[in-house]
Design a protein around this motif. Structure first.
Motif, PDB file in Angstrom:
ATOM      1  N   ASP A  95       0.831  -1.202   0.000  1.00  0.00           N
ATOM      2  CA  ASP A  95       0.000   0.000   0.000  1.00  0.00           C
ATOM      3  C   ASP A  95       0.865   1.252   0.000  1.00  0.00           C
ATOM      4  OD1 ASP A  95      -2.438  -1.288  -0.012  1.00  0.00           O
ATOM      5  OD2 ASP A  95      -2.569  -1.391   2.171  1.00  0.00           O
ATOM      6  N   PHE A  96       0.385   2.279  -0.683  1.00  0.00           N
ATOM      7  CA  PHE A  96       1.068   3.574  -0.700  1.00  0.00           C
ATOM      8  C   PHE A  96       0.522   4.418   0.448  1.00  0.00           C
ATOM      9  CE2 PHE A  96       1.462   7.992  -1.954  1.00  0.00           C
ATOM     10  CZ  PHE A  96       2.759   8.061  -2.429  1.00  0.00           C
ATOM     11  N   PRO A  97       1.367   5.217   1.144  1.00  0.00           N
ATOM     12  CA  PRO A  97       2.804   5.397   0.913  1.00  0.00           C
ATOM     13  C   PRO A  97       3.646   4.309   1.582  1.00  0.00           C
ATOM     14  CG  PRO A  97       2.056   6.902   2.621  1.00  0.00           C
ATOM     15  CD  PRO A  97       0.833   6.193   2.128  1.00  0.00           C
ATOM     16  N   PHE A  98       4.788   4.061   1.024  1.00  0.00           N
ATOM     17  CA  PHE A  98       5.689   2.997   1.465  1.00  0.00           C
ATOM     18  C   PHE A  98       6.024   3.125   2.940  1.00  0.00           C
ATOM     19  CE2 PHE A  98       9.820   0.968   2.020  1.00  0.00           C
ATOM     20  CZ  PHE A  98       9.706  -0.209   1.273  1.00  0.00           C
ATOM     21  N   GLN A  99       6.370   4.342   3.376  1.00  0.00           N
ATOM     22  CA  GLN A  99       6.891   4.539   4.722  1.00  0.00           C
ATOM     23  C   GLN A  99       5.883   4.218   5.822  1.00  0.00           C
ATOM     24  OE1 GLN A  99       7.000   6.642   2.198  1.00  0.00           O
ATOM     25  NE2 GLN A  99       6.549   8.757   2.754  1.00  0.00           N
ATOM     26  N   THR A 100       4.597   4.280   5.525  1.00  0.00           N
ATOM     27  CA  THR A 100       3.601   3.953   6.555  1.00  0.00           C
ATOM     28  C   THR A 100       3.062   2.529   6.396  1.00  0.00           C
ATOM     29  OG1 THR A 100       1.831   4.961   5.251  1.00  0.00           O
ATOM     30  CG2 THR A 100       2.889   6.334   6.908  1.00  0.00           C
ATOM     31  N   ASN A 101       3.630   1.781   5.466  1.00  0.00           N
ATOM     32  CA  ASN A 101       3.157   0.416   5.249  1.00  0.00           C
ATOM     33  C   ASN A 101       4.299  -0.595   5.198  1.00  0.00           C
ATOM     34  OD1 ASN A 101       0.115   0.673   4.809  1.00  0.00           O
ATOM     35  ND2 ASN A 101       0.926   2.252   3.442  1.00  0.00           N
ATOM     36  N   ILE A 102       5.379  -0.303   5.909  1.00  0.00           N
ATOM     37  CA  ILE A 102       6.522  -1.211   5.912  1.00  0.00           C
ATOM     38  C   ILE A 102       6.190  -2.560   6.548  1.00  0.00           C
ATOM     39  CG2 ILE A 102       8.297   0.581   5.796  1.00  0.00           C
ATOM     40  CD1 ILE A 102       8.569   0.383   8.838  1.00  0.00           C
ATOM     41  N   HIS A 103       5.118  -2.610   7.349  1.00  0.00           N
ATOM     42  CA  HIS A 103       4.707  -3.881   7.964  1.00  0.00           C
ATOM     43  C   HIS A 103       4.216  -4.886   6.928  1.00  0.00           C
ATOM     44  CE1 HIS A 103       1.166  -1.319   7.692  1.00  0.00           C
ATOM     45  NE2 HIS A 103       0.412  -2.402   7.698  1.00  0.00           N
ATOM     46  N   GLN A 104       3.967  -4.421   5.703  1.00  0.00           N
ATOM     47  CA  GLN A 104       3.523  -5.328   4.638  1.00  0.00           C
ATOM     48  C   GLN A 104       4.701  -5.959   3.888  1.00  0.00           C
ATOM     49  OE1 GLN A 104       0.814  -3.132   2.127  1.00  0.00           O
ATOM     50  NE2 GLN A 104      -0.486  -2.519   3.833  1.00  0.00           N
ATOM     51  N   LEU A 105       5.914  -5.553   4.234  1.00  0.00           N
ATOM     52  CA  LEU A 105       7.105  -6.102   3.584  1.00  0.00           C
ATOM     53  C   LEU A 105       7.419  -7.498   4.118  1.00  0.00           C
ATOM     54  CD1 LEU A 105       9.411  -2.943   3.851  1.00  0.00           C
ATOM     55  CD2 LEU A 105       8.419  -3.847   1.736  1.00  0.00           C
ATOM     56  N   PRO A 106       8.250  -8.274   3.398  1.00  0.00           N
ATOM     57  CA  PRO A 106       8.750  -9.524   3.975  1.00  0.00           C
ATOM     58  C   PRO A 106       9.420  -9.246   5.325  1.00  0.00           C
ATOM     59  CG  PRO A 106       9.316  -9.383   1.649  1.00  0.00           C
ATOM     60  CD  PRO A 106       8.744  -8.045   2.029  1.00  0.00           C
ATOM     61  N   LYS A 107       9.379 -10.219   6.219  1.00  0.00           N
ATOM     62  CA  LYS A 107       9.792 -10.022   7.610  1.00  0.00           C
ATOM     63  C   LYS A 107      11.174  -9.381   7.749  1.00  0.00           C
ATOM     64  CE  LYS A 107      10.536 -12.489  11.962  1.00  0.00           C
ATOM     65  NZ  LYS A 107      10.505 -13.807  12.637  1.00  0.00           N
ATOM     66  N   GLU A 108      12.167  -9.900   7.025  1.00  0.00           N
ATOM     67  CA  GLU A 108      13.524  -9.376   7.172  1.00  0.00           C
ATOM     68  C   GLU A 108      13.606  -7.915   6.727  1.00  0.00           C
ATOM     69  OE1 GLU A 108      16.167 -10.681   8.666  1.00  0.00           O
ATOM     70  OE2 GLU A 108      14.826 -12.321   9.233  1.00  0.00           O
ATOM     71  N   GLU A 109      12.938  -7.584   5.632  1.00  0.00           N
ATOM     72  CA  GLU A 109      12.943  -6.198   5.161  1.00  0.00           C
ATOM     73  C   GLU A 109      12.210  -5.285   6.139  1.00  0.00           C
ATOM     74  OE1 GLU A 109      12.749  -5.218   0.896  1.00  0.00           O
ATOM     75  OE2 GLU A 109      12.004  -7.270   0.645  1.00  0.00           O
ATOM     76  N   PHE A 110      11.119  -5.772   6.689  1.00  0.00           N
ATOM     77  CA  PHE A 110      10.372  -5.002   7.683  1.00  0.00           C
ATOM     78  C   PHE A 110      11.246  -4.690   8.891  1.00  0.00           C
ATOM     79  CE2 PHE A 110       7.438  -5.540  11.468  1.00  0.00           C
ATOM     80  CZ  PHE A 110       7.099  -4.195  11.525  1.00  0.00           C
ATOM     81  N   ILE A 111      11.980  -5.684   9.362  1.00  0.00           N
ATOM     82  CA  ILE A 111      12.869  -5.481  10.523  1.00  0.00           C
ATOM     83  C   ILE A 111      13.948  -4.453  10.192  1.00  0.00           C
ATOM     84  CG2 ILE A 111      14.613  -6.597  11.978  1.00  0.00           C
ATOM     85  CD1 ILE A 111      12.861  -9.150  11.827  1.00  0.00           C
ATOM     86  N   ASP A 112      14.525  -4.550   8.995  1.00  0.00           N
ATOM     87  CA  ASP A 112      15.541  -3.571   8.573  1.00  0.00           C
ATOM     88  C   ASP A 112      14.971  -2.150   8.601  1.00  0.00           C
ATOM     89  OD1 ASP A 112      17.422  -5.524   8.170  1.00  0.00           O
ATOM     90  OD2 ASP A 112      17.116  -5.655   5.993  1.00  0.00           O
ATOM     91  N   CYS A 113      13.788  -1.989   8.014  1.00  0.00           N
ATOM     92  CA  CYS A 113      13.174  -0.652   7.941  1.00  0.00           C
ATOM     93  C   CYS A 113      12.850  -0.126   9.328  1.00  0.00           C
ATOM     94  CB  CYS A 113      11.900  -0.698   7.092  1.00  0.00           C
ATOM     95  SG  CYS A 113      12.191  -0.928   5.328  1.00  0.00           S
ATOM     96  N   LEU A 114      12.316  -1.002  10.187  1.00  0.00           N
ATOM     97  CA  LEU A 114      11.931  -0.580  11.533  1.00  0.00           C
ATOM     98  C   LEU A 114      13.163  -0.205  12.357  1.00  0.00           C
ATOM     99  CD1 LEU A 114       9.246  -0.288  13.013  1.00  0.00           C
ATOM    100  CD2 LEU A 114       9.603  -2.558  13.992  1.00  0.00           C
ATOM    101  N   TYR A 115      14.208  -1.012  12.242  1.00  0.00           N
ATOM    102  CA  TYR A 115      15.446  -0.735  12.978  1.00  0.00           C
ATOM    103  C   TYR A 115      16.037   0.607  12.549  1.00  0.00           C
ATOM    104  CZ  TYR A 115      20.222  -1.202  14.688  1.00  0.00           C
ATOM    105  OH  TYR A 115      21.426  -0.977  15.322  1.00  0.00           O
TER     106      TYR A 115
END
Length: 424
Positions: A95-115
């Protein structure tokens, strides 16, 4: 060859020029180089397909303008939509925008973005657009989407853009908003919902145009030169027009060529070009059945955005627009267009939007030059000084391209109306 006197000489019959003429008091003359009005808001119809010059969707905040159009059209000719936009990321849609929907990424990518989001290094003042992105969103969010997408869009090093290059149109979000969105997804952008006329954006242009005296609109005519001191303009038909007020709505860099003497400033003004394909196919997309447009950051794909007119209009067969960004200095040749069309069709198939049974039935290509102006603080200071100086000579330059700003169509209409009332 004639010499005529006009109170308001308006250059360009796009949405700003037509709006000004609708509100100005006293005589006016609109000079438009194309054979029809509308500028970038023109609509193209081929067979069953309805396309605009690019995706134009309306988000009226002003009741006056909303009623100006809607009151003159049958209710069934207006379509209302809640925006459905996605980001193509690998093998999935986010979902757009990317920055508010990082929880929809694959787990490892989500963790990277959150960290990285929690360890970002914010500053009091940022040096440029890219600097701001890293400071507000952290390395992973920027490098997975914000940096590659905006590089494709603007076709420039993001360090050359101003911190506020997109103004209110950029979807900012703090950590708290990003975390909240993981449970309760909301869309808070300026265009969360939109309306669209069934017969294209040109329907609204026709309403503005039909309110005017057609004899005061010169089509297929250009302004060839301007003398600010004498308050005269020479037209391509040989006429010389003496004006009291000059209202420019064509791109500012092209307008400044008319009086001469601004070559250094013109060279400094930065912008991109966009090649637009409007494509009509023989069948619907099996993948994209509700999306209104998609963002594509992957640089292996030639386009940065694609939209679906059929999903907006409720039509059966796939009807799309494609946008491809180019730098200011790039010459886009017919060979380039042919190659980009081939790549586009290949990439639509790779993304799963089309399949082996999908055939291109109709298409057209458009070069928007300029498309997006690049906001730069130092250049803007010079342009603001110039516009103030021109205003003292009763010369006004308005609209998205005339004022060299990033704004909406409604913003342009408001400014045109305000100016007409101010000098009327």
């Amino acid at each position: 060859m004639r010499n005529v006197h006009i109170k308001h000489l308006i250059i360009g019959a796009g949405i700003s020029g037509l709006t000004f003429a609708n509100y100005c008091k006293g005589d006016y003359l609109i000079v438009e180089k194309e054979n029809e009005v509308g500028g970038y808001c023109r609509t193209i119809k081929k067979g069953e397909y309805v396309w605009d010059y690019a995706g134009h969707f309306f988000h009226f905040n002003t009741e006056e303008f909303k009623s100006k159009f809607l009151d003159k059209m049958p209710a069934e000719d207006i379509i209302y939509n809640d925006k459905c936009t996605k980001i193509v990321h690998g093998d999935r849609f986010i979902d757009f925008p990317f920055q508010t929907n990082i929880h929809q990424l694959p787990k490892e990518e989500f963790i990277d973005c959150l960290y990285d989001l929690f360890n970002k290094e914010e500053k009091e003042n940022y040096d440029n657009f890219l600097d701001m992105l890293y400071g507000k969103f952290g390395k992973s969010i920027v490098e997975k989407f914000l940096k590659p997408y905006n590089e494709k869009l603007y076709a420039i090093d993001l360090k050359e853009l101003d911190v506020d290059a997109m103004g209110r149109f950029f979807p900012y979000a703090d950590k708290e908003a990003i975390i909240r969105n993981m449970k309760n997804s909301t869309v808070n952008s300026y265009n969360a919902s939109f309306l669209y006329p069934k017969n294209g954006a040109g329907s609204f242009i026709e309403i503005l145009y039909n309110a005017l005296d057609k004899e005061k609109v010169l089509l297929n005519t250009e302004v060839k030169s301007i003398d600010f001191n004498a308050k005269t303009a020479t037209l391509s038909n040989g006429d010389t027009v003496e004006y009291d007020y000059l209202i420019n709505t064509i791109p500012l860099n092209k307008f400044l060529e008319l009086p001469g003497g601004y070559s250094e400033l013109i060279d400094e003004m930065s912008y991109n070009k966009v090649l637009v394909f409007n494509l009509g196919f023989n069948k619907r997309s099996e993948l994209c059945t509700k999306e209104h447009w998609l963002y594509v950051a992957d640089k292996e794909c030639n386009f940065y955005r694609c939209g679906f007119y059929n999903n907006i209009l409720g039509a059966e067969n796939l009807s799309m627009y494609i946008e491809i960004g180019y730098s200011k200095k790039t010459k886009i040749t017919k060979a380039d267009i042919d190659e980009q069309l081939k790549l586009t069709l290949e990439n639509l198939k790779k993304l799963g939007i089309t399949d082996n049974e999908t055939e291109l039935v109709e298409y057209c290509s458009i070069i928007m030059d300029p498309a997006y102006v690049h906001i730069n603080t130092e250049t803007n200071k010079k342009l603001d000084e110039l516009k103030n100086s021109l205003g003292q000579q009763n010369v006004y330059t308005i609209g998205r391209y005339g004022a060299w700003i990033y704004n909406s169509m409604e913003d342009s209409m408001l400014k045109a109306k305000e100016l007409a009332e101010k000098i009327g």
